[in-house]
Design a protein around this motif. Structure first.
Motif, mmCIF file in Angstrom:
data_model
loop_
_atom_site.group_PDB
_atom_site.id
_atom_site.type_symbol
_atom_site.label_atom_id
_atom_site.label_comp_id
_atom_site.label_asym_id
_atom_site.label_seq_id
_atom_site.Cartn_x
_atom_site.Cartn_y
_atom_site.Cartn_z
ATOM 1 N N TYR A 1 -15.523 -8.666 -32.588
ATOM 2 C CA TYR A 1 -16.496 -9.782 -32.341
ATOM 3 C C TYR A 1 -17.709 -9.280 -33.331
ATOM 4 N N SER B 1 -22.163 -15.533 -34.632
ATOM 5 C CA SER B 1 -21.439 -14.889 -34.396
ATOM 6 C C SER B 1 -20.181 -15.383 -33.637
ATOM 7 N N GLY B 2 -19.043 -14.404 -33.663
ATOM 8 C CA GLY B 2 -17.752 -14.908 -32.942
ATOM 9 C C GLY B 2 -16.756 -14.059 -33.262
ATOM 10 N N GLU C 1 -19.621 -11.352 -25.748
ATOM 11 C CA GLU C 1 -20.492 -12.285 -26.040
ATOM 12 C C GLU C 1 -21.589 -12.626 -25.101
#
Ligand code: NAD
Ligand code: ZN
Length: 352
Positions: A4, A12-13, A331
């Protein structure tokens, strides 16, 4: 492997990367649990360390060793380990000078999610495994163990920088997860009175458990005035700074006794200057020390701090208010740390 990542400031991802390569002194570790830090928020959304592209986030983890380099002596695949957020190069000149956290340049001992990929990843790389990893004590919960990566060593470092002595009156500015550990550290060092700046009920309760004796709020007027009132005009011997911004130094100097010391571990994410009030600083001659530092990393510190937990002198449980299970919750936990709901101290994700 998947990780991540910070894609760029504010974004973000999940991304795919190659598994990191293991040098002769290094280890490759898979996380058992990871914790989200306020510093991840500063990095990703405030761009506080500058832009980073596709850099895997996170620097707080406990894990299991999957590979070690040919020169590593004390760790082997399958070992469960504590991982400090700061992983210095122990043969550097800065480390030899006593400032391991600055090995390779200012703050350069902080490598995860700063100069290399962090721990929110299927596998991560640890430099100088014998110098930086520590064996996880038998029976320690991997989620609790994450708190030893950064919160304990950083909160305690404020106490070390402030040089807390038996019987001191100590002010702790900010009682998030770091400041709570400053409260705990000050109590262990023999402070008599610990005045905490903070009002969120969950933090106040935890701070009481760790040894805070008095509470004030920065929302109720200047901190220094409230401290002076509480101490009958005497002020405090020591200040640990673990919250707020550049504006907290002025009141801290104002309510510090001559000969007092301020230990700052707060990450000052904005503002160009710190204002020191000239008169209350003794017109330059007040013997009021202001020290600030990144926490030292490394194995010895991890072993010593974890021994406080196994000896029953430090309880990590109150720090972990939100425990998630599974990769896909990272996340959510990160966004929670950004939004800081009232009942949050620290989100941890167990990788089951
Ligand atoms: P946090 O945001 O959870 O806690 C900070 C607390 O300070 C909050 O409860 C907030 O309400 C309070 N606060 C805000 N403004 C204040 C003010 N003016 N006066 C007093 N309190 C105020 O953060 P945290 O996770 O506990 O981390 C604290 C700081 O330490 C962060 O800046 C973090 O980036 C930094 N940090 C430094 C190191 C290091 O090695 N030096 C390591 C980890 C984190
Ligand atoms: Zn951290």
């Amino acid at each position: 492997m998947k990780g991540y990542a910070m894609l760029k400031i504010g974004e973000s991802g999940w991304i795919e990367k190659d598994v990191p390569k293991c040098g002769p002194l290094d280890a490759i570790v898979k996380p058992l649990a990871v914790a989200i830090c306020t510093s991840d928020v500063h990095t990703l959304w405030e761009g506080a360390i500058g832009d980073r592209h596709d850099m895997i986030l996170g620097h707080e983890a406990s894990g299991e060793v999957v590979e070690v380099g040919s020169e590593v002596k004390d760790f082997k695949p399958g070992d469960r380990v504590l991982v400090p957020a700061i992983t210095p190069d122990w043969n550097s000149l800065e480390a030899q000078a006593g400032y391991s956290m600055h090995s390779g340049g200012m703050l350069a001992g902080w490598k995860f999610s700063n100069f290399k990929d962090g721990v929110f990843s299927e596998f991560f790389h640890v430099n100088d495994a014998d110098g930086n990893l520590a064996h996880m004590p038998e029976g320690m919960d991997p989620a609790d163990a994450c708190i030893l990566s950064d919160m304990v060593p950083t909160g305690f470092h404020a106490v070390e920088l402030a040089d807390v002595q038996f019987g001191d009156t100590v002010l702790v500015v900010g009682i998030g997860p770091v400041g709570l550990m400053s409260v705990a550290g000050a109590a262990l060092r023999g402070a008599s009175r610990i005045i905490a700046v903070g009002t969120r009920p969950v933090c106040v309760e935890a701070a009481k458990g760790y040894g805070a004796t008095d509470f004030i709020s920065y929302k109720d007027g200047p901190i220094d005035e409230q401290v002076m009132e509480l101490t009958g005009g005497k002020g405090v011997d020591r200040v640990c700074m673990a919250g707020g911004g550049v504006e907290t130094f002025e009141p801290a100097v104002k309510c510090l006794k001559p000969g007092g010391k301020i230990g700052n571990v707060n990450y000052l994410g904005s503002g160009d200057y710190v204002n020191i009030p000239r008169v209350e600083w003794g017109v330059g001659m007040g013997h009021k020390d202001i020290r600030g530092g990144l926490m030292p990393g490394g194995r010895l510190r991890m072993e010593k701090l974890s021994s406080l937990v196994t000896a029953g002198k430090l309880d990590l449980h109150p720090e972990v208010t939100h425990l998630f299970h599974g990769w896909d919750r990272i996340e959510e936990a990160l966004f929670l740390m950004r939004d800081k709901p009232a009942d949050l101290i620290k989100p941890v994700v167990a990788i089951d």
